[in-house]
Motif scaffolding. Structure first.
Motif, mmCIF file in Angstrom:
data_model
loop_
_atom_site.group_PDB
_atom_site.id
_atom_site.type_symbol
_atom_site.label_atom_id
_atom_site.label_comp_id
_atom_site.label_asym_id
_atom_site.label_seq_id
_atom_site.Cartn_x
_atom_site.Cartn_y
_atom_site.Cartn_z
ATOM 1 N N ASP A 23 0.692 -0.445 -0.256
ATOM 2 C CA ASP A 23 0.023 0.099 -0.122
ATOM 3 C C ASP A 23 0.791 1.870 -0.005
ATOM 4 O OD1 ASP A 23 -2.256 -1.318 0.242
ATOM 5 O OD2 ASP A 23 -3.135 -1.516 2.349
ATOM 6 N N ARG A 24 2.187 1.330 0.571
ATOM 7 C CA ARG A 24 3.054 2.298 0.911
ATOM 8 C C ARG A 24 4.011 2.380 -0.014
ATOM 9 N NH1 ARG A 24 7.622 1.466 3.456
ATOM 10 N NH2 ARG A 24 7.875 3.794 4.115
ATOM 11 N N GLY A 39 8.420 7.545 -0.773
ATOM 12 C CA GLY A 39 8.733 8.778 -0.873
ATOM 13 C C GLY A 39 9.109 8.627 -2.125
ATOM 14 N N THR A 40 9.461 9.660 -2.616
ATOM 15 C CA THR A 40 10.009 9.936 -4.011
ATOM 16 C C THR A 40 11.344 10.785 -4.205
ATOM 17 O OG1 THR A 40 7.485 10.344 -4.624
ATOM 18 C CG2 THR A 40 9.321 11.083 -6.297
ATOM 19 N N ILE A 41 12.299 9.868 -5.146
ATOM 20 C CA ILE A 41 13.145 10.615 -5.804
ATOM 21 C C ILE A 41 14.043 10.307 -6.555
ATOM 22 C CG2 ILE A 41 15.775 10.263 -5.223
ATOM 23 C CD1 ILE A 41 15.803 8.718 -2.571
ATOM 24 N N PRO A 42 13.537 12.085 -7.499
ATOM 25 C CA PRO A 42 13.863 11.850 -8.747
ATOM 26 C C PRO A 42 14.946 11.410 -9.498
ATOM 27 C CG PRO A 42 12.712 13.758 -8.053
ATOM 28 C CD PRO A 42 12.853 12.869 -6.891
ATOM 29 N N LEU A 43 16.161 11.580 -8.548
ATOM 30 C CA LEU A 43 17.711 11.362 -8.953
ATOM 31 C C LEU A 43 17.854 10.271 -9.430
ATOM 32 C CD1 LEU A 43 20.516 11.637 -8.822
ATOM 33 C CD2 LEU A 43 20.101 10.725 -5.753
ATOM 34 N N LEU A 44 17.201 9.532 -9.111
ATOM 35 C CA LEU A 44 17.417 7.688 -9.159
ATOM 36 C C LEU A 44 16.681 7.756 -10.817
ATOM 37 C CD1 LEU A 44 16.676 6.093 -6.246
ATOM 38 C CD2 LEU A 44 18.594 6.338 -7.054
ATOM 39 N N VAL A 45 15.309 8.094 -11.105
ATOM 40 C CA VAL A 45 15.362 8.633 -12.350
ATOM 41 C C VAL A 45 16.121 8.632 -13.246
ATOM 42 C CG1 VAL A 45 12.868 9.225 -14.096
ATOM 43 C CG2 VAL A 45 12.311 8.860 -11.371
ATOM 44 N N TRP A 46 16.572 9.660 -13.183
ATOM 45 C CA TRP A 46 17.292 10.316 -14.206
ATOM 46 C C TRP A 46 18.696 8.761 -13.788
ATOM 47 C CZ3 TRP A 46 17.736 15.483 -10.218
ATOM 48 C CH2 TRP A 46 16.207 16.253 -11.026
ATOM 49 N N LEU A 47 19.221 9.018 -13.311
ATOM 50 C CA LEU A 47 20.062 8.082 -13.162
ATOM 51 C C LEU A 47 19.711 6.271 -13.999
ATOM 52 C CD1 LEU A 47 21.110 7.859 -9.606
ATOM 53 C CD2 LEU A 47 22.717 9.163 -11.582
ATOM 54 N N GLN A 48 18.477 6.417 -13.340
ATOM 55 C CA GLN A 48 18.367 5.036 -14.862
ATOM 56 C C GLN A 48 18.277 5.520 -16.274
ATOM 57 O OE1 GLN A 48 14.204 3.060 -13.731
ATOM 58 N NE2 GLN A 48 16.015 1.182 -13.012
ATOM 59 N N ARG A 49 17.403 6.490 -16.682
ATOM 60 C CA ARG A 49 17.728 7.116 -18.015
ATOM 61 C C ARG A 49 18.881 7.264 -18.553
ATOM 62 N NH1 ARG A 49 12.907 11.890 -16.778
ATOM 63 N NH2 ARG A 49 11.050 9.683 -16.811
ATOM 64 N N ARG A 50 20.062 7.640 -17.771
ATOM 65 C CA ARG A 50 21.497 7.577 -18.098
ATOM 66 C C ARG A 50 21.966 6.142 -18.043
ATOM 67 N NH1 ARG A 50 20.105 12.588 -16.739
ATOM 68 N NH2 ARG A 50 20.910 14.732 -16.412
ATOM 69 N N PHE A 51 22.292 5.631 -17.549
ATOM 70 C CA PHE A 51 22.885 4.023 -17.194
ATOM 71 C C PHE A 51 21.908 3.387 -16.712
ATOM 72 C CE2 PHE A 51 24.917 7.747 -14.423
ATOM 73 C CZ PHE A 51 25.479 8.107 -15.937
ATOM 74 N N PRO A 52 21.043 3.012 -18.379
ATOM 75 C CA PRO A 52 19.669 1.906 -18.311
ATOM 76 C C PRO A 52 20.018 -0.112 -18.174
ATOM 77 C CG PRO A 52 20.557 2.694 -20.423
ATOM 78 C CD PRO A 52 21.539 3.596 -19.802
ATOM 79 N N ARG A 53 21.889 0.414 -18.308
ATOM 80 C CA ARG A 53 22.545 -0.976 -17.237
ATOM 81 C C ARG A 53 23.221 -1.250 -16.523
ATOM 82 N NH1 ARG A 53 26.399 -3.039 -21.905
ATOM 83 N NH2 ARG A 53 27.770 -1.035 -21.471
ATOM 84 N N ALA A 54 23.327 -0.114 -15.171
ATOM 85 C CA ALA A 54 23.430 -0.657 -14.493
ATOM 86 C C ALA A 54 22.450 -1.482 -13.159
ATOM 87 C CB ALA A 54 23.944 1.007 -13.901
ATOM 88 N N GLU A 55 23.503 -1.624 -12.324
ATOM 89 C CA GLU A 55 23.187 -2.418 -11.597
ATOM 90 C C GLU A 55 22.084 -1.556 -10.455
ATOM 91 O OE1 GLU A 55 21.857 -5.948 -11.105
ATOM 92 O OE2 GLU A 55 22.430 -6.190 -12.723
ATOM 93 N N TYR A 56 21.712 -2.050 -9.082
ATOM 94 C CA TYR A 56 21.426 -0.413 -8.352
ATOM 95 C C TYR A 56 21.195 -1.269 -7.074
ATOM 96 C CZ TYR A 56 20.357 2.720 -11.522
ATOM 97 O OH TYR A 56 20.359 4.011 -12.772
ATOM 98 N N LEU A 57 21.924 0.051 -5.888
ATOM 99 C CA LEU A 57 22.268 -0.466 -4.239
ATOM 100 C C LEU A 57 21.677 0.929 -3.824
ATOM 101 C CD1 LEU A 57 22.147 -2.121 -1.733
ATOM 102 C CD2 LEU A 57 24.995 -2.042 -1.539
ATOM 103 N N VAL A 58 20.294 0.474 -3.433
ATOM 104 C CA VAL A 58 20.179 1.953 -2.895
ATOM 105 C C VAL A 58 19.822 1.455 -1.450
ATOM 106 C CG1 VAL A 58 17.950 3.764 -2.715
ATOM 107 C CG2 VAL A 58 18.994 2.583 -5.050
ATOM 108 N N THR A 59 20.201 2.342 -0.608
ATOM 109 C CA THR A 59 19.998 1.648 0.318
ATOM 110 C C THR A 59 20.225 2.711 1.897
ATOM 111 O OG1 THR A 59 20.989 -0.280 1.929
ATOM 112 C CG2 THR A 59 22.725 1.199 1.011
#
Length: 476
Positions: free
Chosen positions: A303-304, A410-430
């Motif tokens: 839900d959240r 919540g919302t972190i626009p930064l991650l959207v920008w990074l994913q668009r720029r670096f679509p092949r990268a793996e992500y660790l958000v912690t």
């Protein structure tokens, strides 16, 4: 792969990182949205200078620069050579700007004077996310001191995140060639459900905010005269909001922004629900007798994190109760915050939302909706096998428990920008903004034991990337 020593990490963190972080807390480096004279005051510059000095001391062969562009907040750039050319690249993000002071700090605590109590460091910016830069540098220095492999690391610490990162896209465009094509993006600016394991954020919701206004009269009229004849602007808004939300359940109409929740996210939510249990309800200060919208911990997590929700966050046209005369008011306006599922098309939803709220208005009222924020959500790709193994091993080794993957609301626009720029990268958000951390509020605090353990997990993950990239081209 050699194990990273938690003892050495903890010793270095307490000796080097903690004093630097305490110095950082003392700097009132408020984000530009909260300090119009930030350039003249120099606090953002002081925070960046502190971070740069720490990097130069502990990573002496790194290329450490403070970038300044006309009219933009400063940015710290640190490029750390990898232990080998084939060790891969990690892009690591942090921010050094802060929320404003806020009121209500407990006796003896304050935003700009660091205090350690009961294993926590109190002070503005400690957990959000001043610790991140110092932890990452400590992790890298520990790897190098022990002779462990590590990737080339590019650290970017901006000073406008709490203002929506308005300058970051321009810096990223300028630095795109220097950054290259990262294998892993690390963002330690998220939360955690508990302090006994590694928490990985796998999604963030999008958001639309805007003002919905209904006008019915040129001026207010005695309610005894007009009531029952002229339509109520409040009632008009009630009917409009019912187009968007089922008032009995709080569910947003499915045709507006419903998405399919991926199976792996449902499975991860079920695991997180098992770990958190009643904490998914108890984390909120519900009054006695108030029931949450769902009885199931896993459903509360979804839900959240994956379902839309709307809240009225402000209003105009409603006088305070002590000044409320018997008047049928000419208008009512409310500010709405609509949280969107991570994969919803925010622009398309905003367009549909405006039509939904303004077409064919009740009673012919003059209705308009003016959005002021339209931000997309973010969903992490499923982690590659090497990353999933590394995170599991690190959490077990340094926390003694398996990691948990969970979406945040919540919302972190930064991650959207990074994913668009670096679509092949793996992500660790912690992160370590867990129970009692109170980022943005009074008594903001950093859980020190969890931070030391997270620092060791970051070191292990970077070491695992280097090992994976060295093993062959299949590391992505």
């Amino acid at each position: 792969m050699s194990r990273v020593s938690l003892e050495r990490i903890a010793e270095a963190w307490d000796r080097d990182a903690l004093p630097a972080l305490e110095s950082f807390v003392r700097i009132p480096a408020k984000s530009p949205a909260f300090d119009a004279e930030w350039a003249e005051n120099g606090h953002l510059e002081a925070a960046v200078a502190l971070g740069a000095e720490f990097c130069r001391r502990h990573l002496p062969d790194a290329d450490t620069q403070v970038l300044r562009r006309e009219g933009r907040t400063p940015l710290l750039w640190v490029e750390v050579p990898g232990s080998a050319p084939q060790a891969g690249t990690a892009l690591i993000y942090a921010h050094l700007d802060k929320q404003p002071e806020s009121t209500g700090w407990s006796e003896g605590l304050g935003p700009w004077e660091p205090q350690i109590r009961d294993g926590r460091l109190y002070g503005r910016g400690a957990v959000d996310d001043g610790y991140a830069l110092f932890s990452v540098v400590t992790a890298l220095a520990a790897l190098r001191e022990a002779g462990h492999a590590h990737p080339r690391c590019v650290l970017i610490a901006e000073t406008g995140e709490e203002s929506g990162s308005p300058d970051l896209p321009a810096y990223l465009d300028e630095l795109a060639g220097a950054i290259g094509d990262p294998d892993l993006v690390v963002c330690p600016d998220a939360g955690c459900g508990t302090y006994d394991r590694l928490w990985c954020t796998n999604s963030l919701r999008g958001m639309i905010t805007g003002i919905l206004r209904a006008d019915v009269l040129a001026e207010g009229v005695h309610s005894g005269d007009a009531g029952g004849v002229a339509p109520s602007s409040f009632r008009v808004l009630r009917r409009l909001l019912s187009r968007l939300e089922d008032e009995a359940t709080g569910r947003i109409l499915p045709q507006l922004c419903e998405v399919t929740i991926p199976r792996h996210c449902r499975e991860q939510a079920a695991h997180a629900g098992e770990v958190l249990g009643a904490l998914t309800r108890e984390r909120y200060p519900l009054l006695e007798g108030v029931r949450p919208d769902s009885d199931d911990p896993a459903e509360r997590i979804l839900d959240r994190s994956w379902r839309a929700a709307v809240e009225v966050i402000g209003a105009e046209g409603l006088p305070p109760i002590e000044a409320a005369g018997n008047v049928l008011r000419p208008f009512t306006a409310v500010k709405l915050a609509l949280r969107l599922p991570p994969t919803a098309d925010a622009e398309a939803v905003a367009e549909a939302l405006e039509a939904l709220l303004t077409e064919d208005p009740p009673a012919g009222a003059h209705v308009r909706f003016e959005p002021d924020t339209v931000a997309a959500g973010w969903a992490a790709p499923e982690p590659a096998p090497w990353l999933a193994r590394a995170l599991a091993d690190a959490s077990e080794a340094h926390f003694g428990a398996a990691p948990v993957y969970m979406g945040e609301g919540g919302t972190i626009p930064l991650l959207v920008w990074l994913q668009r720029r670096f679509p092949r990268a793996e992500y660790l958000v912690t992160g370590v903004a867990g129970p009692g951390a109170n980022a943005h509020g009074p008594d903001e605090s950093l859980h020190l034991d969890a931070t030391r353990r997270l620092t060791a997990c970051l070191a292990e993950t970077l070491q695992a990337l280097a090992a994976e990239r060295a093993s062959g081209p299949g590391g992505r």
